[in-house]
Design an enzyme around this catalytic site. Structure first.
Site, PDB file in Angstrom:
ATOM      1  N   LYS A  39      -9.295  -3.022  -2.288  1.00  0.00           N
ATOM      2  CA  LYS A  39      -8.878  -3.548  -3.586  1.00  0.00           C
ATOM      3  C   LYS A  39      -8.245  -4.911  -3.335  1.00  0.00           C
ATOM      4  O   LYS A  39      -7.137  -5.004  -2.797  1.00  0.00           O
ATOM      5  CB  LYS A  39      -7.889  -2.597  -4.256  1.00  0.00           C
ATOM      6  CG  LYS A  39      -7.515  -3.036  -5.663  1.00  0.00           C
ATOM      7  CD  LYS A  39      -6.721  -1.959  -6.371  1.00  0.00           C
ATOM      8  CE  LYS A  39      -6.452  -2.291  -7.821  1.00  0.00           C
ATOM      9  NZ  LYS A  39      -5.762  -3.552  -8.048  1.00  0.00           N
ATOM     10  N   LYS A  81      -3.416   3.056  -4.365  1.00  0.00           N
ATOM     11  CA  LYS A  81      -2.542   1.916  -4.039  1.00  0.00           C
ATOM     12  C   LYS A  81      -1.769   2.163  -2.751  1.00  0.00           C
ATOM     13  O   LYS A  81      -1.406   3.294  -2.442  1.00  0.00           O
ATOM     14  CB  LYS A  81      -1.524   1.696  -5.177  1.00  0.00           C
ATOM     15  CG  LYS A  81      -2.149   1.263  -6.503  1.00  0.00           C
ATOM     16  CD  LYS A  81      -2.562  -0.172  -6.441  1.00  0.00           C
ATOM     17  CE  LYS A  81      -2.247  -1.050  -7.597  1.00  0.00           C
ATOM     18  NZ  LYS A  81      -1.174  -1.066  -8.407  1.00  0.00           N
ATOM     19  N   LYS A 117     -15.151   4.717  -5.950  1.00  0.00           N
ATOM     20  CA  LYS A 117     -16.041   4.721  -7.113  1.00  0.00           C
ATOM     21  C   LYS A 117     -17.196   5.687  -6.860  1.00  0.00           C
ATOM     22  O   LYS A 117     -17.748   5.706  -5.751  1.00  0.00           O
ATOM     23  CB  LYS A 117     -16.645   3.328  -7.330  1.00  0.00           C
ATOM     24  CG  LYS A 117     -15.634   2.230  -7.543  1.00  0.00           C
ATOM     25  CD  LYS A 117     -16.334   0.870  -7.530  1.00  0.00           C
ATOM     26  CE  LYS A 117     -15.314  -0.245  -7.713  1.00  0.00           C
ATOM     27  NZ  LYS A 117     -15.907  -1.570  -7.519  1.00  0.00           N
ATOM     28  N   LEU A 169      -8.277  -0.188 -13.750  1.00  0.00           N
ATOM     29  CA  LEU A 169      -8.484   1.043 -12.982  1.00  0.00           C
ATOM     30  C   LEU A 169      -7.253   1.922 -13.082  1.00  0.00           C
ATOM     31  O   LEU A 169      -6.135   1.429 -13.116  1.00  0.00           O
ATOM     32  CB  LEU A 169      -8.693   0.714 -11.500  1.00  0.00           C
ATOM     33  CG  LEU A 169      -9.997   0.044 -11.102  1.00  0.00           C
ATOM     34  CD1 LEU A 169      -9.920  -0.405  -9.647  1.00  0.00           C
ATOM     35  CD2 LEU A 169     -11.158   1.012 -11.282  1.00  0.00           C
ATOM     36  N   ARG A 198     -10.152 -12.141 -17.333  1.00  0.00           N
ATOM     37  CA  ARG A 198     -10.124 -10.872 -18.034  1.00  0.00           C
ATOM     38  C   ARG A 198      -9.346 -10.954 -19.347  1.00  0.00           C
ATOM     39  O   ARG A 198      -9.707 -10.327 -20.332  1.00  0.00           O
ATOM     40  CB  ARG A 198      -9.508  -9.794 -17.140  1.00  0.00           C
ATOM     41  CG  ARG A 198      -9.540  -8.452 -17.829  1.00  0.00           C
ATOM     42  CD  ARG A 198      -9.171  -7.335 -16.897  1.00  0.00           C
ATOM     43  NE  ARG A 198      -7.767  -7.402 -16.529  1.00  0.00           N
ATOM     44  CZ  ARG A 198      -7.140  -6.409 -15.916  1.00  0.00           C
ATOM     45  NH1 ARG A 198      -7.800  -5.317 -15.600  1.00  0.00           N
ATOM     46  NH2 ARG A 198      -5.883  -6.512 -15.608  1.00  0.00           N
ATOM     47  N   CYS A 245      20.570  -0.545  28.281  1.00  0.00           N
ATOM     48  CA  CYS A 245      21.875  -1.024  27.808  1.00  0.00           C
ATOM     49  C   CYS A 245      21.767  -1.875  26.544  1.00  0.00           C
ATOM     50  O   CYS A 245      22.786  -2.283  25.993  1.00  0.00           O
ATOM     51  CB  CYS A 245      22.578  -1.826  28.901  1.00  0.00           C
ATOM     52  SG  CYS A 245      21.819  -3.412  29.243  1.00  0.00           S
ATOM     53  N   TYR A 256       6.568  -2.317 -11.901  1.00  0.00           N
ATOM     54  CA  TYR A 256       5.732  -2.425 -13.093  1.00  0.00           C
ATOM     55  C   TYR A 256       4.944  -1.128 -13.301  1.00  0.00           C
ATOM     56  O   TYR A 256       4.914  -0.560 -14.391  1.00  0.00           O
ATOM     57  CB  TYR A 256       4.777  -3.624 -12.944  1.00  0.00           C
ATOM     58  CG  TYR A 256       3.795  -3.750 -14.088  1.00  0.00           C
ATOM     59  CD1 TYR A 256       4.185  -4.357 -15.288  1.00  0.00           C
ATOM     60  CD2 TYR A 256       2.498  -3.250 -13.981  1.00  0.00           C
ATOM     61  CE1 TYR A 256       3.293  -4.454 -16.352  1.00  0.00           C
ATOM     62  CE2 TYR A 256       1.603  -3.346 -15.042  1.00  0.00           C
ATOM     63  CZ  TYR A 256       2.009  -3.950 -16.225  1.00  0.00           C
ATOM     64  OH  TYR A 256       1.139  -4.035 -17.272  1.00  0.00           O
ATOM     65  N   ASP A 257       4.346  -0.645 -12.193  1.00  0.00           N
ATOM     66  CA  ASP A 257       3.590   0.603 -12.289  1.00  0.00           C
ATOM     67  C   ASP A 257       4.482   1.745 -12.773  1.00  0.00           C
ATOM     68  O   ASP A 257       4.051   2.601 -13.538  1.00  0.00           O
ATOM     69  CB  ASP A 257       2.974   0.965 -10.932  1.00  0.00           C
ATOM     70  CG  ASP A 257       1.802   0.043 -10.590  1.00  0.00           C
ATOM     71  OD1 ASP A 257       1.254  -0.591 -11.525  1.00  0.00           O
ATOM     72  OD2 ASP A 257       1.453  -0.056  -9.400  1.00  0.00           O
ATOM     73  N   CYS A 289      16.394  -7.674  32.288  1.00  0.00           N
ATOM     74  CA  CYS A 289      17.584  -7.392  31.494  1.00  0.00           C
ATOM     75  C   CYS A 289      18.671  -8.403  31.873  1.00  0.00           C
ATOM     76  O   CYS A 289      18.896  -8.670  33.043  1.00  0.00           O
ATOM     77  CB  CYS A 289      18.044  -5.972  31.810  1.00  0.00           C
ATOM     78  SG  CYS A 289      19.674  -5.611  31.188  1.00  0.00           S
TER      79      CYS A 289
HETATM   80  S1  IVH Z   1     -13.620  -2.257  -9.925  1.00  0.00           S
HETATM   81  C1  IVH Z   1     -13.973  -0.917 -14.382  1.00  0.00           C
HETATM   82  N1  IVH Z   1     -13.287  -2.993  -7.446  1.00  0.00           N
HETATM   83  O1  IVH Z   1      -8.329  -4.305  -9.614  1.00  0.00           O
HETATM   84  C2  IVH Z   1     -13.197  -1.281 -13.178  1.00  0.00           C
HETATM   85  N2  IVH Z   1     -11.676  -3.722  -9.034  1.00  0.00           N
HETATM   86  O2  IVH Z   1      -6.547  -2.563 -11.191  1.00  0.00           O
HETATM   87  C3  IVH Z   1     -13.713  -2.464 -12.514  1.00  0.00           C
HETATM   88  N3  IVH Z   1      -9.953  -5.146  -8.116  1.00  0.00           N
HETATM   89  O3  IVH Z   1      -9.262  -5.437 -12.760  1.00  0.00           O
HETATM   90  C4  IVH Z   1     -12.893  -2.862 -11.371  1.00  0.00           C
HETATM   91  N4  IVH Z   1     -10.705  -5.159  -6.070  1.00  0.00           N
HETATM   92  O4  IVH Z   1      -9.092  -7.131 -10.839  1.00  0.00           O
HETATM   93  C5  IVH Z   1     -12.785  -3.052  -8.692  1.00  0.00           C
HETATM   94  N5  IVH Z   1     -13.154  -3.627  -5.229  1.00  0.00           N
HETATM   95  C6  IVH Z   1     -12.671  -3.674  -6.467  1.00  0.00           C
HETATM   96  C7  IVH Z   1     -11.511  -4.402  -6.785  1.00  0.00           C
HETATM   97  C8  IVH Z   1     -11.048  -4.391  -8.089  1.00  0.00           C
HETATM   98  C9  IVH Z   1      -9.779  -5.619  -6.892  1.00  0.00           C
HETATM   99  C10 IVH Z   1      -9.044  -5.445  -9.253  1.00  0.00           C
HETATM  100  C11 IVH Z   1      -9.729  -5.925 -10.497  1.00  0.00           C
HETATM  101  C12 IVH Z   1      -9.406  -4.884 -11.525  1.00  0.00           C
HETATM  102  C13 IVH Z   1      -8.126  -4.349 -10.990  1.00  0.00           C
HETATM  103  C14 IVH Z   1      -7.839  -2.958 -11.524  1.00  0.00           C
END
Ligand code: IVH
Length: 701
Positions: free
Chosen positions: A135, A333, A309, A100, A156, A426, A53-54, A441
Site C-alpha cells: 500500500k 495497515k 484484493k 479501502l 480523488r 560494564c 485519524y483512523d 571497551c
Molecule cells: S486499491 C477501490 N491498491 O490507498 C480501492 N489502493 O486507503 C482502490 N493505495 O485510495 C484502491 N496503494 O490511494 C489500492 N496497491 C494499492 C494501493 C492503494 C495505495 C491507496 C489509494 C487508496 C487508499 C485507500
C-alpha cells in the site's frame, strides 16, 4: 444516574453511550473528521497522525453501528476525503474513486477473508486467490486515456469529484502520455498512486531548506504539495512518480484477473507496484505481510501497509461494494507508531548542560506521519542492555510528541560483521581505533572483564609498586569484593577494621602480612604523576608516554582539564596534545576516550581523594634557563643531530614539541626552516639559530 452517562461523550467507550450522548458525540466526530480531512487533503498539512485519524473514524463507525437512527446526513462514512479547493477545475468521476476498509491485526484479516467466503457461499478452505500488494503512501490519481492518449488526470477529491491536474500529471516521467504496445481499450481509466521516493524527498527538502521554502513533513505531503501547484513548471521540477494498481471506466474488459490487468498495464508503459504475491491461505497472506514489513526500510518509497484484493474480477463483481469501500479488498495497515529501519551510526550529542546523550542516526523512515531520522538512545548502559549496534535493523517508536526511541533490535537481521557499540559487561563506550577492526571497551577501570588485569597492572612495579600485592592477592581481594576499583585499595585498611573476619584472619594471611600490606599501601599514597598516569593502563600509554604527559602538563588536574578540552578537534588543547613529540593521533584519541568515559571519570574522582599526587618535577637540575620551556626544532641542525639536540634539551628540563603554538617558548631553526619559522614569527615566538641555542644552554656537552 451513573458517572459514565454524565461524563462528556468523548471520554466514554462507544458501547457505553446513551442515545443522547451518542448524538452529541457523532456531531463532534463529524466536525473533527471534516477538519482533519481538510488539513490532509487540501492543505497537505495534517495535524494528527494517521493512527489517531483512523481511531476517530473507527469510533464514529462503531457509534453509527449502535445507533443507526442517529447517522447524520453529513456522516464521515458517506464522504470520502474532502471536497476540492479552488484553483483547479473540477472533474466528476464517471465511477467513484473509493477508499479501502482497514484491517488492524491478524484477526481482522481473518475476518475479512471469512466475510468473502461466506458472501460467496464457499467453505472457509475454498478461499479464492488473493492478490497481495504494497500500500503506497501517496495520493491516488485517475488517468483517462482515449485512443491511447492521456486526456485527463484527476485527483480523488471527495471520491465523486476531484480536481483536474492533467497539466501537472503530464510532467511525471512514468505516466505515459501515449500508451505503448497494443490492445488497450479505446477508453481506459488507469488508477494508481502518485508518490515520491524517500531519497528524492530528502533531496527536495534539502533544496527547499536552502531556498528558505516550506519543508515537507513526509514524502506523501511532499507529493501532494508538488502535484497541487498552480504553476506546472514547479511540479515538473519535483521528482514525482506513479504506480498503477487499479482502474475506473473501461470500454473493454482488461482480463479475468487483476494480475492479468496489471500485466497489461505494464506492457502499455506503466510501472506497477512491486513486490506482489498471489496468496491462497491466511498463512500465505500473513507471511507476505511480515515479509513486506521487514523489507520496508529498504524499499525506496514509503508504504503504510499492504492491500489484499480478490484476484478474480468476476468474483469482485459479485462481492460488490460497501458504502465507501469494496467488499473484495482490504488494507492491512502497519502499526502506525512503530517502524523498522536501519541504524546507521551512533553519535554522542552534547546537551546545553553538558549532558552527553548517545543518539541513533537512522535511515529516514516515516513513523506516524513524520519522517524520523534520529532517535535517542538515553545512555550507554541502555545501549549495552539492548545490545544496540551500528548497522542494526531497529524498531523505532514515536508516541505523540515524545522524542523517537529505539525500542528493540531485530536480531535476525544483524550484519555478520557487526560489533558491539558498548561493552556488554560494564556498559562503557566501545571505540574502534583508526585502521583497526576490533572495538574495545573504554571502561578500563571498572569493567569486570578487565578489572583484575587492570588492578594487577595498577599495583605493579612501574606503577604504584605496592609490595605484598601480587597477582594472587589481587585475585583474592577482588573475589572477596573488597577491592574492585583502585580507590578501594587505599580504603582497605579502614574497611578491614569493620569486618567480622578481617584480612589477617583469612586463609593464607596473618597479622604480619596484613599489617605489612596496609603499610606498603600507605607508603604509596603519595605518588609521582608519571607513575599514576602509567598505572591507569590506558592503551598506548606506556611509561614513556606517561612521562611525556606528566612533563607537559605538570599536575594531574592540569592533565585532566587539558585532555577534556582536547576532545574538541581543532581546539588549542587538541593541537597542544598532538604537538607533544611522541604523541600521535592514535595515542591522543586513546587518551581522550579514556578520560571521556564517564565510568572512568568516576573512578578517577574517587581515587584522587585518596592520593597525594606530586607535581611533576623533571629529574634534572632546575637551574638551566630552558628548564620548563617548550622548544621546537626545525630545519637542518649542523652541530648535532635532531635526536641528540632533543635529548639534551629534555635532560635540561625543557619540553620538546613537534609543532609551534602559542605555548612555544623557543623555535630553534636551522637552515631550510619553512612554515614553522613563519608561524613562530606570526605568533611572536622567539626564534633562535642553532648557535644561539647552544649558547643559551651553556655550550655543547
Ligand atoms: S486499491 C477501490 N491498491 O490507498 C480501492 N489502493 O486507503 C482502490 N493505495 O485510495 C484502491 N496503494 O490511494 C489500492 N496497491 C494499492 C494501493 C492503494 C495505495 C491507496 C489509494 C487508496 C487508499 C485507500
Amino acid at each position: 444516574m451513573t458517572r459514565k452517562s454524565t461524563a462528556k461523550g468523548a471520554d466514554v467507550a462507544a458501547a457505553d453511550l446513551t442515545a443522547e450522548t451518542a448524538e452529541a458525540e457523532l456531531a463532534r466526530l463529524a466536525e473533527a473528521i471534516a477538519h482533519h480531512d481538510k488539513l490532509y487533503h487540501q492543505q497537505d498539512d495534517p495535524e494528527i497522525s494517521d493512527a489517531d485519524y483512523d481511531a476517530l473514524r473507527r469510533r464514529n463507525a462503531e457509534i453509527e453501528a449502535r445507533f443507526p437512527d442517529l447517522v447524520r446526513p453529513d456522516s464521515p462514512e458517506r464522504r470520502i476525503g474532502a471536497a476540492p479547493t479552488g484553483g483547479f477545475s473540477k472533474v466528476r468521476h464517471s465511477m467513484p474513486m473509493l477508499s479501502l476498509g482497514n484491517a488492524f491485526g491478524d484477526d481482522e484479516v481473518a475476518e475479512f477473508l471469512g466475510r468473502i467466503t461466506r458472501f460467496l457461499g464457499l467453505a472457509a478452505e475454498e478461499l479464492p486467490e488473493i492478490l497481495a500488494e504494497p500500500k503506497i503512501d501517496g495520493l491516488s490519481c485517475a488517468l483517462r486515456y482515449e485512443g491511447g492518449q492521456l486526456r485527463q488526470a484527476a485527483t480523488r477529491g471527495d471520491g465523486s469529484e476531484g480536481e483536474d491536474v492533467t497539466a501537472n500529471v503530464s510532467t511525471i516521467a512514468d505516466v505515459p502520455k501515449n500508451l505503448a504496445g497494443k490492445g488497450w481499450p479505446d477508453l481506459l481509466e488507469v488508477r494508481g498512486e502518485i508518490y515520491m521516493r524517500r531519497a528524492d524527498f530528502q533531496a527536495l527538502n534539502a533544496r527547499q531548506e536552502t531556498a528558505g521554502e516550506k519543508i515537507f513533513a513526509n514524502p506523501r505531503n511532499a507529493a501532494a504539495g508538488s502535484l497541487r501547484q498552480l504553476d506546472t513548471s514547479i511540479t515538473a521540477a519535483r521528482p514525482l512518480r506513479f504506480f498503477a494498481y487499479s482502474w475506473g471506466e473501461i470500454s473493454a474488459p482488461l482480463g479475468e484477473t487483476s494480475s492479468e490487468a496489471l500485466d497489461r498495464f505494464r506492457s502499455w508503459g506503466f510501472t506497477v507496484s512491486a513486490p506482489m504475491r498471489r496468496c491462497h491461505t491466511l498463512e500465505d497472506i500473513l507471511d507476505y505481510y511480515r515479509g513486506i514489513m521487514a523489507q520496508r526500510p529498504e524499499l525506496p518509497f514509503d508504504i503504510d501497509g499492504v492491500v489484499y484484493k480478490v484476484n478474480r474480477l468476476d468474483l469482485r463483481e459479485r462481492l460488490g461494494f460497501l458504502s465507501r469501500s469494496p467488499r473484495w479488498a482490504v488494507a492491512h495497515k502497519f502499526p502506525a507508531e512503530q517502524a523498522e529501519t536501519i541504524l546507521n551510526t551512533i553519535t554522542i550529542q552534547v546537551g546545553r548542560t553538558g549532558a552527553l546523550t548517545p543518539v541513533a542516526n537512522l535511515e529516514p523512515i516515516t513513523v506516524g506521519g513524520v519522517v524520523v531520522s534520529r532517535a535517542t538512545l538515553h545512555n550507554e548502559d541502555e545501549i549495552a542492555r539492548k545490545d544496540i549496534r551500528e548497522g542494526d535493523h531497529v524498531i523505532i517508536q514515536r508516541a505523540g510528541d515524545v522524542i523517537p526511541q529505539v525500542v528493540s533490535v531485530v536480531a535476525a537481521r544483524r550484519p555478520a560483521d557487526s560489533q558491539p557499540y558498548a561493552c556488554p559487561e560494564c556498559g562503557s563506550h566501545a571505540a574502534r581505533e583508526e585502521g583497526e577492526v576490533v572495538k574495545r571497551c573504554t571502561g578500563g577501570l571498572i569493567c569486570p572483564a578487565q578489572a583484575i588485569e587492570r588492578l594487577r597492572h595498577f599495583v605493579s612495579r612501574n606503577a604504584f609498586d605496592i609490595e605484598g600485592l601480587g597477582d594472587k592477592q589481587v585475585q583474592f581481594l577482588f573475589d572477596k569484593e573488597w577491592v574492585r576499583t583502585p580507590g578501594d585499595i587505599f580504603r582497605l585498611a579502614t574497611t578491614d577494621r569493620e569486618r567480622l573476619t578481617p584480612l589477617r584472619k583469612q586463609p593464607g594471611w596473618g597479622d604480619l602480612s596484613a599489617a605489612n600490606l596496609f603499610e606498603s599501601i600507605e607508603m604509596r599514597r603519595r605518588i609521582a604523576l608519571d607513575r599514576l598516569i602509567f598505572a591507569f593502563g590506558i592503551r598506548h600509554v606506556g611509561r614513556e608516554n606517561a612521562r611525556l604527559l606528566a612533563k607537559t602538563y605538570g599536575s594531574f588536574a592540569e592533565l585532566r582539564t587539558a585532555i577534556a578540552a582536547a576532545r574538541e578537534e581543532g581546539s588549542e588543547a587538541h593541537a597542544e596534545l598532538l604537538a607533544i613529540d611522541g604523541i600521535g593521533p592514535v595515542v591522543a584519541s586513546s587518551l581522550i576516550e579514556f578520560f571521556d568515559e564517564p565510568h572512568n571519570r568516576e573512578v578517577l574522582d574517587d581515587l584522587e581523594k585518596e592520593l597525594e599526587i606530586e607535581i611533576f618535577e623533571s629529574d634534572v637540575a632546575g637551574d638551566s634557563p630552558v628548564a620548563g620551556k617548550t622548544v621546537v626544532f626545525t630545519g637542518k641542525l649542523e652541530a648535532t643531530t635532531r635526536d641528540e639536540a632533543k635529548a639534551r634539551a629534555e635532560a635540561l628540563g625543557a619540553k620538546v614539541a613537534g609543532s609551534v603554538s602559542k605555548k612555544t617558548d623557543y623555535l630553534v631553526a636551522g637552515p631550510g626552516a619553512g612554515s614553522k619559522a613563519k608561524k613562530a614569527a606570526d605568533l611572536g615566538v622567539e626564534t633562535l639559530s642553532e648557535a644561539e641555542w647552544i649558547a643559551l644552554i651553556g655550550g655543547q656537552e
